[in-house]
Design a protein around this motif. Structure first.
Motif, PDB file in Angstrom:
ATOM      1  N   ASP A   5       0.836  -1.197   0.000  1.00 47.57           N
ATOM      2  CA  ASP A   5       0.000   0.000   0.000  1.00 47.57           C
ATOM      3  C   ASP A   5       0.870   1.245   0.000  1.00 47.57           C
ATOM      4  OD1 ASP A   5      -2.307  -1.534   0.149  1.00 47.57           O
ATOM      5  OD2 ASP A   5      -2.401  -1.444   2.333  1.00 47.57           O
ATOM      6  N   ILE A   6       0.430   2.252  -0.739  1.00 46.91           N
ATOM      7  CA  ILE A   6       1.074   3.567  -0.725  1.00 46.91           C
ATOM      8  C   ILE A   6       0.168   4.469   0.105  1.00 46.91           C
ATOM      9  CG2 ILE A   6       1.896   5.496  -2.111  1.00 46.91           C
ATOM     10  CD1 ILE A   6       1.936   3.537  -4.518  1.00 46.91           C
ATOM     11  N   VAL A   7       0.710   5.046   1.178  1.00 42.65           N
ATOM     12  CA  VAL A   7      -0.077   5.893   2.074  1.00 42.65           C
ATOM     13  C   VAL A   7       0.688   7.177   2.357  1.00 42.65           C
ATOM     14  CG1 VAL A   7      -1.283   3.977   3.179  1.00 42.65           C
ATOM     15  CG2 VAL A   7       0.866   4.769   4.122  1.00 42.65           C
ATOM     16  N   SER A   8       0.001   8.130   2.924  1.00 40.34           N
ATOM     17  CA  SER A   8       0.619   9.364   3.397  1.00 40.34           C
ATOM     18  C   SER A   8       0.099   9.600   4.810  1.00 40.34           C
ATOM     19  CB  SER A   8       0.260  10.533   2.489  1.00 40.34           C
ATOM     20  OG  SER A   8       0.857  11.710   2.967  1.00 40.34           O
ATOM     21  N   GLU A   9       0.928   9.236   5.790  1.00 43.20           N
ATOM     22  CA  GLU A   9       0.511   9.327   7.190  1.00 43.20           C
ATOM     23  C   GLU A   9       1.541  10.103   7.988  1.00 43.20           C
ATOM     24  OE1 GLU A   9       0.308   5.222   8.265  1.00 43.20           O
ATOM     25  OE2 GLU A   9      -1.735   4.998   7.511  1.00 43.20           O
ATOM     26  N   ILE A  10       1.073  10.669   9.109  1.00 46.43           N
ATOM     27  CA  ILE A  10       1.947  11.381  10.039  1.00 46.43           C
ATOM     28  C   ILE A  10       1.753  10.742  11.407  1.00 46.43           C
ATOM     29  CG2 ILE A  10       2.502  13.603  11.059  1.00 46.43           C
ATOM     30  CD1 ILE A  10       0.962  14.927   8.808  1.00 46.43           C
ATOM     31  N   ASP A  11       2.839  10.557  12.119  1.00 47.59           N
ATOM     32  CA  ASP A  11       2.762  10.064  13.484  1.00 47.59           C
ATOM     33  C   ASP A  11       2.361  11.242  14.378  1.00 47.59           C
ATOM     34  OD1 ASP A  11       2.998   8.797  15.885  1.00 47.59           O
ATOM     35  OD2 ASP A  11       5.148   8.380  15.718  1.00 47.59           O
ATOM     36  N   MET A  12       1.109  11.259  14.817  1.00 47.31           N
ATOM     37  CA  MET A  12       0.587  12.398  15.586  1.00 47.31           C
ATOM     38  C   MET A  12       1.279  12.552  16.939  1.00 47.31           C
ATOM     39  SD  MET A  12      -1.361  14.082  13.706  1.00 47.31           S
ATOM     40  CE  MET A  12      -2.046  15.234  14.875  1.00 47.31           C
ATOM     41  N   GLY A  98      -3.381  11.122   4.457  1.00 48.74           N
ATOM     42  CA  GLY A  98      -4.126  10.439   3.416  1.00 48.74           C
ATOM     43  C   GLY A  98      -3.801  11.016   2.050  1.00 48.74           C
ATOM     44  N   ILE A  99      -4.054  10.220   1.038  1.00 49.50           N
ATOM     45  CA  ILE A  99      -3.800  10.641  -0.344  1.00 49.50           C
ATOM     46  C   ILE A  99      -5.137  11.067  -0.949  1.00 49.50           C
ATOM     47  CG2 ILE A  99      -2.952   9.914  -2.605  1.00 49.50           C
ATOM     48  CD1 ILE A  99      -1.221   7.845  -1.171  1.00 49.50           C
ATOM     49  N   GLU A 100      -5.188  12.304  -1.420  1.00 46.70           N
ATOM     50  CA  GLU A 100      -6.409  12.805  -2.051  1.00 46.70           C
ATOM     51  C   GLU A 100      -6.601  12.116  -3.401  1.00 46.70           C
ATOM     52  OE1 GLU A 100      -5.939  17.008  -2.218  1.00 46.70           O
ATOM     53  OE2 GLU A 100      -5.820  17.204  -0.043  1.00 46.70           O
ATOM     54  N   THR A 101      -7.820  12.139  -3.901  1.00 45.40           N
ATOM     55  CA  THR A 101      -8.165  11.408  -5.118  1.00 45.40           C
ATOM     56  C   THR A 101      -7.345  11.850  -6.324  1.00 45.40           C
ATOM     57  OG1 THR A 101     -10.419  11.213  -4.264  1.00 45.40           O
ATOM     58  CG2 THR A 101     -10.090  10.678  -6.568  1.00 45.40           C
ATOM     59  N   ASP A 102      -7.145  13.166  -6.503  1.00 47.01           N
ATOM     60  CA  ASP A 102      -6.386  13.628  -7.665  1.00 47.01           C
ATOM     61  C   ASP A 102      -4.916  13.203  -7.572  1.00 47.01           C
ATOM     62  OD1 ASP A 102      -6.137  15.396  -5.532  1.00 47.01           O
ATOM     63  OD2 ASP A 102      -5.652  17.099  -6.829  1.00 47.01           O
ATOM     64  N   GLN A 103      -4.345  13.215  -6.351  1.00 45.16           N
ATOM     65  CA  GLN A 103      -2.972  12.737  -6.176  1.00 45.16           C
ATOM     66  C   GLN A 103      -2.886  11.231  -6.429  1.00 45.16           C
ATOM     67  OE1 GLN A 103      -0.056  14.285  -5.482  1.00 45.16           O
ATOM     68  NE2 GLN A 103      -1.052  16.265  -5.650  1.00 45.16           N
ATOM     69  N   ALA A 104      -3.891  10.489  -5.965  1.00 48.21           N
ATOM     70  CA  ALA A 104      -3.916   9.042  -6.172  1.00 48.21           C
ATOM     71  C   ALA A 104      -3.989   8.717  -7.665  1.00 48.21           C
ATOM     72  CB  ALA A 104      -5.090   8.419  -5.435  1.00 48.21           C
ATOM     73  N   LYS A 105      -4.771   9.506  -8.405  1.00 51.18           N
ATOM     74  CA  LYS A 105      -4.865   9.296  -9.851  1.00 51.18           C
ATOM     75  C   LYS A 105      -3.521   9.549 -10.526  1.00 51.18           C
ATOM     76  CE  LYS A 105      -9.775  10.249 -10.358  1.00 51.18           C
ATOM     77  NZ  LYS A 105     -10.806  11.157 -10.891  1.00 51.18           N
ATOM     78  N   LYS A 106      -2.772  10.560 -10.065  1.00 54.44           N
ATOM     79  CA  LYS A 106      -1.445  10.833 -10.616  1.00 54.44           C
ATOM     80  C   LYS A 106      -0.491   9.673 -10.347  1.00 54.44           C
ATOM     81  CE  LYS A 106      -1.549  15.872 -10.275  1.00 54.44           C
ATOM     82  NZ  LYS A 106      -0.969  17.044  -9.594  1.00 54.44           N
ATOM     83  N   ILE A 107      -0.573   9.102  -9.139  1.00 58.70           N
ATOM     84  CA  ILE A 107       0.296   7.973  -8.791  1.00 58.70           C
ATOM     85  C   ILE A 107      -0.031   6.767  -9.668  1.00 58.70           C
ATOM     86  CG2 ILE A 107       0.829   6.298  -6.968  1.00 58.70           C
ATOM     87  CD1 ILE A 107       0.417   8.616  -4.949  1.00 58.70           C
ATOM     88  N   VAL A 108      -1.324   6.466  -9.844  1.00 64.00           N
ATOM     89  CA  VAL A 108      -1.743   5.330 -10.674  1.00 64.00           C
ATOM     90  C   VAL A 108      -1.306   5.553 -12.115  1.00 64.00           C
ATOM     91  CG1 VAL A 108      -3.750   4.122 -11.617  1.00 64.00           C
ATOM     92  CG2 VAL A 108      -3.656   4.670  -9.183  1.00 64.00           C
ATOM     93  N   SER A 147      10.545  10.036  -7.753  1.00 63.43           N
ATOM     94  CA  SER A 147       9.685  11.118  -8.235  1.00 63.43           C
ATOM     95  C   SER A 147       9.346  12.064  -7.092  1.00 63.43           C
ATOM     96  CB  SER A 147       8.413  10.549  -8.853  1.00 63.43           C
ATOM     97  OG  SER A 147       7.679   9.863  -7.874  1.00 63.43           O
ATOM     98  N   GLU A 148       9.062  13.305  -7.440  1.00 62.75           N
ATOM     99  CA  GLU A 148       8.744  14.336  -6.453  1.00 62.75           C
ATOM    100  C   GLU A 148       7.236  14.559  -6.409  1.00 62.75           C
ATOM    101  OE1 GLU A 148      10.564  16.096  -4.221  1.00 62.75           O
ATOM    102  OE2 GLU A 148      12.171  14.715  -4.742  1.00 62.75           O
ATOM    103  N   PHE A 149       6.647  14.276  -5.273  1.00 66.23           N
ATOM    104  CA  PHE A 149       5.231  14.553  -5.036  1.00 66.23           C
ATOM    105  C   PHE A 149       5.123  15.667  -4.012  1.00 66.23           C
ATOM    106  CE2 PHE A 149       4.800  10.271  -6.765  1.00 66.23           C
ATOM    107  CZ  PHE A 149       3.740  10.455  -7.628  1.00 66.23           C
ATOM    108  N   GLU A 150       3.947  16.301  -3.945  1.00 68.62           N
ATOM    109  CA  GLU A 150       3.738  17.389  -2.994  1.00 68.62           C
ATOM    110  C   GLU A 150       3.503  16.885  -1.586  1.00 68.62           C
ATOM    111  OE1 GLU A 150       0.313  18.512  -5.040  1.00 68.62           O
ATOM    112  OE2 GLU A 150       1.541  18.761  -6.805  1.00 68.62           O
ATOM    113  N   LEU A 151       3.313  15.579  -1.435  1.00 67.85           N
ATOM    114  CA  LEU A 151       3.069  15.029  -0.119  1.00 67.85           C
ATOM    115  C   LEU A 151       4.013  13.852   0.138  1.00 67.85           C
ATOM    116  CD1 LEU A 151      -0.131  12.859  -0.118  1.00 67.85           C
ATOM    117  CD2 LEU A 151       0.762  13.843  -2.181  1.00 67.85           C
ATOM    118  N   PRO A 152       4.335  13.594   1.398  1.00 65.43           N
ATOM    119  CA  PRO A 152       5.233  12.487   1.708  1.00 65.43           C
ATOM    120  C   PRO A 152       4.523  11.146   1.528  1.00 65.43           C
ATOM    121  CG  PRO A 152       4.458  13.508   3.720  1.00 65.43           C
ATOM    122  CD  PRO A 152       3.944  14.342   2.585  1.00 65.43           C
TER     123      PRO A 152
END
Length: 160
Positions: A5-12, A98-108, A147-152
């Motif tokens: 799984d590809i995720v974007s999470e932060i340890d709160m 979390g990964i927003e839908t438009d970012q997820a579409k770019k990754i796919v 690749s460089e994404f706007e989110l980790p």
């Protein structure tokens, strides 16, 4: 069939520690003596407040240093705007999870354009990648790390 799984999470917990560290640094700085300034964490928002705009920028630098010390990616912070309340200037920072839908579409799309023998599917706020061979999945991870994404991005739940 192997997958991950590809995720974007932060340890709160680390975010809380970083904000607490920034507050301690604020108390130790001589240029903030007798100045009304604060850093607050509310659920998914960090609010920085000070009397002047340049002090808000200094507090933001202190917070970024605390995040770097805690190994929290600075791309996880999104500027949510400024406001002025009385004599205080406030800056609101939103934490991205979390990964927003438009970012997820770019990754796919990126995975499909690479013509790897893997399939990527969007599942809520994460992207699941499956393939027949473990090596293909590792190639996909290496390509996404370069690749460089706007989110980790983090890669977890690797299954054979």
């Amino acid at each position: 069939m192997p997958s991950f799984d590809i995720v974007s999470e932060i340890d709160m917990h680390e975010v809380t520690n970083a904000v607490d560290q920034a507050k301690r640094d604020l108390g130790n700085r001589w240029d903030f003596k007798n100045v009304e300034a604060d850093v607050e964490l509310d659920d998914q928002t960090i609010t920085i407040s000070a009397e002047q705009e340049f002090q808000v920028e200094q507090l933001l630098d202190i917070l970024r240093m605390a995040f770097a010390n805690r190994k929290i990616d600075p791309r996880a912070i999104d500027d949510d705007g400024e406001s002025k309340a009385g004599k205080l200037v406030k800056k609101h920072l939103k934490l991205r999870q979390g990964i927003e839908t438009d970012q997820a579409k770019k990754i796919v799309k990126m995975i499909k354009d690479a013509r790897l023998k893997v399939q990527a599917s969007i599942q809520g706020d994460k992207v699941r990648v499956t393939g027949k061979k473990r090596d293909d999945l590792q190639t996909a991870i290496a390509m996404l790390k370069e690749s460089e994404f706007e989110l980790p991005l983090q890669f977890n739940n690797f299954r054979d």
